[in-house]
Design an enzyme around this catalytic site. Structure first.
Site, PDB file in Angstrom:
ATOM      1  N   PRO A 169     -26.425  12.014 -93.872  1.00  0.00           N
ATOM      2  CA  PRO A 169     -26.150  12.334 -95.322  1.00  0.00           C
ATOM      3  C   PRO A 169     -26.997  13.292 -95.971  1.00  0.00           C
ATOM      4  CG  PRO A 169     -26.396  10.323 -94.976  1.00  0.00           C
ATOM      5  CD  PRO A 169     -26.308  10.757 -93.741  1.00  0.00           C
ATOM      6  N   ASN A 170     -26.608  14.023 -96.846  1.00  0.00           N
ATOM      7  CA  ASN A 170     -27.572  15.066 -97.794  1.00  0.00           C
ATOM      8  C   ASN A 170     -28.662  15.714 -97.136  1.00  0.00           C
ATOM      9  OD1 ASN A 170     -26.314  13.519-100.080  1.00  0.00           O
ATOM     10  ND2 ASN A 170     -27.514  11.634 -99.479  1.00  0.00           N
TER      11      ASN A 170
ATOM     12  N   ARG B 253     -32.511  20.287-102.257  1.00  0.00           N
ATOM     13  CA  ARG B 253     -32.794  18.639-102.660  1.00  0.00           C
ATOM     14  C   ARG B 253     -34.360  18.323-102.725  1.00  0.00           C
ATOM     15  NH1 ARG B 253     -31.883  13.826 -98.571  1.00  0.00           N
ATOM     16  NH2 ARG B 253     -32.253  11.974 -99.907  1.00  0.00           N
TER      17      ARG B 253
ATOM     18  N   TYR C 230     -38.868  17.454 -99.403  1.00  0.00           N
ATOM     19  CA  TYR C 230     -38.289  17.870 -98.227  1.00  0.00           C
ATOM     20  C   TYR C 230     -38.556  19.227 -98.158  1.00  0.00           C
ATOM     21  CZ  TYR C 230     -35.776  13.628 -98.243  1.00  0.00           C
ATOM     22  OH  TYR C 230     -35.314  12.089 -98.259  1.00  0.00           O
TER      23      TYR C 230
ATOM     24  N   ASN D 178     -31.555  12.450 -87.048  1.00  0.00           N
ATOM     25  CA  ASN D 178     -32.044  12.125 -88.398  1.00  0.00           C
ATOM     26  C   ASN D 178     -30.885  11.609 -89.072  1.00  0.00           C
ATOM     27  OD1 ASN D 178     -32.897  11.778 -90.896  1.00  0.00           O
ATOM     28  ND2 ASN D 178     -34.055  13.706 -90.947  1.00  0.00           N
TER      29      ASN D 178
ATOM     30  N   ASP E 261     -25.530   0.581 -83.102  1.00  0.00           N
ATOM     31  CA  ASP E 261     -24.872   0.442 -82.116  1.00  0.00           C
ATOM     32  C   ASP E 261     -24.281   1.761 -81.129  1.00  0.00           C
ATOM     33  OD1 ASP E 261     -25.027  -2.203 -82.597  1.00  0.00           O
ATOM     34  OD2 ASP E 261     -22.894  -2.229 -83.415  1.00  0.00           O
TER      35      ASP E 261
ATOM     36  N   GLU F  67     -35.436   9.556 -82.778  1.00  0.00           N
ATOM     37  CA  GLU F  67     -35.178   9.120 -84.169  1.00  0.00           C
ATOM     38  C   GLU F  67     -36.241  10.186 -85.031  1.00  0.00           C
ATOM     39  OE1 GLU F  67     -35.486   5.896 -87.832  1.00  0.00           O
ATOM     40  OE2 GLU F  67     -35.052   5.286 -85.694  1.00  0.00           O
TER      41      GLU F  67
ATOM     42  N   HIS G 137     -37.470  11.580 -89.029  1.00  0.00           N
ATOM     43  CA  HIS G 137     -37.533  11.740 -90.485  1.00  0.00           C
ATOM     44  C   HIS G 137     -38.395  12.797 -91.055  1.00  0.00           C
ATOM     45  CE1 HIS G 137     -34.761   8.351 -90.649  1.00  0.00           C
ATOM     46  NE2 HIS G 137     -35.365   7.746 -89.824  1.00  0.00           N
ATOM     47  N   ILE G 138     -37.847  13.455 -91.936  1.00  0.00           N
ATOM     48  CA  ILE G 138     -38.732  14.636 -92.685  1.00  0.00           C
ATOM     49  C   ILE G 138     -40.020  13.859 -93.609  1.00  0.00           C
ATOM     50  CG2 ILE G 138     -38.688  16.422 -94.128  1.00  0.00           C
ATOM     51  CD1 ILE G 138     -35.771  16.902 -93.353  1.00  0.00           C
TER      52      ILE G 138
ATOM     53  N   ARG H  85     -42.319   5.199 -98.927  1.00  0.00           N
ATOM     54  CA  ARG H  85     -41.229   5.002 -99.573  1.00  0.00           C
ATOM     55  C   ARG H  85     -40.606   3.791 -99.960  1.00  0.00           C
ATOM     56  NH1 ARG H  85     -37.088   9.850 -98.326  1.00  0.00           N
ATOM     57  NH2 ARG H  85     -36.437   9.293-100.382  1.00  0.00           N
TER      58      ARG H  85
ATOM     59  N   ARG I 139     -36.515   1.429 -96.933  1.00  0.00           N
ATOM     60  CA  ARG I 139     -36.483   2.344 -95.866  1.00  0.00           C
ATOM     61  C   ARG I 139     -37.451   2.203 -94.940  1.00  0.00           C
ATOM     62  NH1 ARG I 139     -33.813   7.043 -98.114  1.00  0.00           N
ATOM     63  NH2 ARG I 139     -33.759   7.026-100.296  1.00  0.00           N
TER      64      ARG I 139
END
Length: 141
Positions: free
Chosen positions: A10-11, A18, A23, A72, A85, A96, A98-99, A105, A109
């Site tokens: 999402p997003n 954003r 980001y 991500n 799962d 995995e 993440h930016i 944060r 998170r």
């Protein structure tokens, strides 16, 4: 040729618009075209959804066929037992990413439902996090 997919949650469709202080100013599509050109030896695909079930469906769809998945899951990383799962249920290795550095944060998170089932985790290197994940598939230790 190795087939690798980037799955964004999402997003992340709002990258470039954003919170640019977190980001950056580059859209994901602009970045994706650059990375595809840089790694022509890979069949690189991209999928994004703001809907948890669609992310799970995509993991199920590619999770037995592709060489690697760069995931991500964004905010779902910290809330979705279902995505965790799904990663546990598939055979394809998942990195995995993440930016932002999620550990700088909010406290919520700092937990990931994906991490226990991931090949590895890359956080905090901006969009370069995706390229580092891709390199982990192309140059395994």
């Amino acid at each position: 040729m190795k087939k690798i997919i980037i799955i964004n949650g999402p997003n992340l469709n709002l990258l470039g618009k954003r919170e640019p202080q977190i980001y950056g100013n580059l859209s994901f599509n602009e970045f994706f075209e650059t990375i595809k050109a840089k790694y022509p030896q890979v069949i690189l695909e991209h999928f994004q959804s703001n809907i948890e079930g669609e992310l799970i469906d995509k993991l199920h769809e590619v999770g037995f066929l592709y060489y690697g998945i760069i995931l991500n899951a964004a905010a779902y990383t910290h809330t979705s037992v279902g995505i965790g799962d799904a990663v546990a249920a598939i055979e394809t290795a998942v990195v995995e990413v993440h930016i932002s550095n999620t550990f700088k944060r909010e406290d919520f998170r700092h937990h990931s439902y994906v991490a226990p089932y991931a090949k590895g985790i890359i956080v905090g290197f901006g969009l370069q996090s995706y390229e580092l994940a891709l390199q982990s598939f192309l140059n395994p230790l």
